[in-house]
Design an enzyme around this catalytic site. Sequence first.
Site, PDB file in Angstrom:
ATOM      1  N   SER A  15       0.855  -1.459   0.010  1.00 17.81           N
ATOM      2  CA  SER A  15       0.073  -0.091   0.064  1.00 17.81           C
ATOM      3  C   SER A  15       0.754   1.176  -0.221  1.00 17.81           C
ATOM      4  CB  SER A  15      -1.059  -0.094   1.107  1.00 17.81           C
ATOM      5  OG  SER A  15      -0.108  -0.190   2.323  1.00 17.81           O
ATOM      6  N   ASP A  73      -2.917   7.923   8.173  1.00 16.42           N
ATOM      7  CA  ASP A  73      -4.065   7.083   8.941  1.00 16.42           C
ATOM      8  C   ASP A  73      -3.550   6.204  10.016  1.00 16.42           C
ATOM      9  OD1 ASP A  73      -2.743   5.381   7.206  1.00 16.42           O
ATOM     10  OD2 ASP A  73      -4.623   4.848   5.993  1.00 16.42           O
ATOM     11  N   HIS A  93       0.091   4.706   6.785  1.00 15.46           N
ATOM     12  CA  HIS A  93       0.443   5.286   5.726  1.00 15.46           C
ATOM     13  C   HIS A  93       1.000   6.651   5.937  1.00 15.46           C
ATOM     14  CE1 HIS A  93      -2.515   2.062   4.517  1.00 15.46           C
ATOM     15  NE2 HIS A  93      -1.269   1.775   3.797  1.00 15.46           N
TER      16      HIS A  93
END
Length: 359
Positions: free
Chosen positions: A43, A323, A326
């Site tokens: 991610s 978050d 990230h």
Amino acid sequence: MEGRKMCLLGFLVSLVLMRVVGGAEVKGLASCNFPAAYNFGDSNSDTGAASAAFGPLQPPNGQTFFGKPAGRSCDGRLIIDFIAEELGISYLSPYLDSVGSNFSHGANFAYGGSTIRRQTWINSNPFHLAVQTTQFSELKARTFDIYSQGKDMSRLLRPEDFSKALYTLDIGQNDVYISMFGAPPSVIPEMINNFTAAVQGLYDQGGRAFWIHNIGPNGCLPAAQLNILNRTQETFDKNGCINRWNERVMEFNRQLKDRVIKLRAELPEAAITYVDVYTAKYNLISNAKNLGFTEPLKQCLVGTKDGKVAAICDNPSTYISWDGMHYTEAANHFVAKSIINGSLSDPPVSIANACHKNV
Ligand SMILES: *[C@@H]1O[C@H](CO)[C@@H](O)[C@H](O)[C@H]1NC(C)=O
Ligand SMILES: *[C@@H]1O[C@H](CO)[C@@H](O)[C@H](O)[C@H]1NC(C)=O
Ligand SMILES: *[C@@H]1O[C@H](CO)[C@@H](O)[C@H](O)[C@H]1NC(C)=O
Ligand SMILES: *[C@@H]1O[C@H](CO)[C@@H](O)[C@H](O)[C@H]1NC(C)=O
């Protein structure tokens, strides 16, 4: 004649001087003009694959730069987006995104939650690194096929450009994320093995320039801080990061760097750059206040409820973490600037020069 010789001599001397005067960074190399980039990762560099599979991310993801969710777990751009900007190519389309994709300047195989190793637990993410490199082979084979049939190539890379592309890898954070998967130190040799096999496989497919990110400091992620099972069993460094988690990452990074150095001998036509993203991220966290980031260990988004965000910070650009897991666009921008000129790379070449061997 004599004048030309002098001129050549002067040119050579100035090349040498540039290398010396330039300090860490190797100057005087011609730009590689990469026509494309192929990225493999999780991610940290997913530009929309997981969201193509599971549905769009919710606002406020994307709000700072794209003005709407853009498949990235971030308020804006990721490091890979800043890399694309630096290379002068458009943002990489996720390979898994079937709508409006354009692979004429590369593709992104990164998928949120991916690992280097094959995952074996139930409901695991299927897109581990070996699957991503298989997808690359598929894209390449189909591109060659379409080209040979003389069909429309306006969304595809020309076959001869595959070996001129930059191959970027940023993966492993999830393998060594301690609380999520247990991650005993014994997984590291398998990770190194599987990582090496991936690079070897891309080399066998014609890849020649590799830009390899090491893993960032997991122990400084706010999500890690929340995942501590028993605080009295952990120790913390001067920045409040969890020592045990960062030590695990650093051990992987050390072994990765050793292996990359060996790979240069095994893959003689490849230029392989090892990029110390850990140090870039750790420098950011330890100098946060001076750099305008007021909350180094806190996250901007808090209290997700039913997939929706309960609260967002007033100014994401003053946060490092978006978050909990990230980084914010502002933090990604800082990290990208720190690595692009090569001052944290081995060898110390800038990304535009990452096709040159033996520098
Ligand atoms: C794909 O992107 C390239 C580079 O940005 C562009 O030149 C080309 O026109 C695009 N193709 C299509 C079909 O939009
Ligand atoms: C990953 O490494 C393990 C252990 O070394 C090995 O058994 C497995 O075949 C490797 N998988 C790939 C895809 O390289
Ligand atoms: C946490 O670890 C300490 C030291 O090992 C132990 O004494 C304590 O009981 C543990 N607490 C919990 C809630 O498990
Ligand atoms: C590379 O860029 C970073 C961040 O902008 C800067 O601090 C560093 O001095 C630069 N290094 C070189 C060798 O230019």
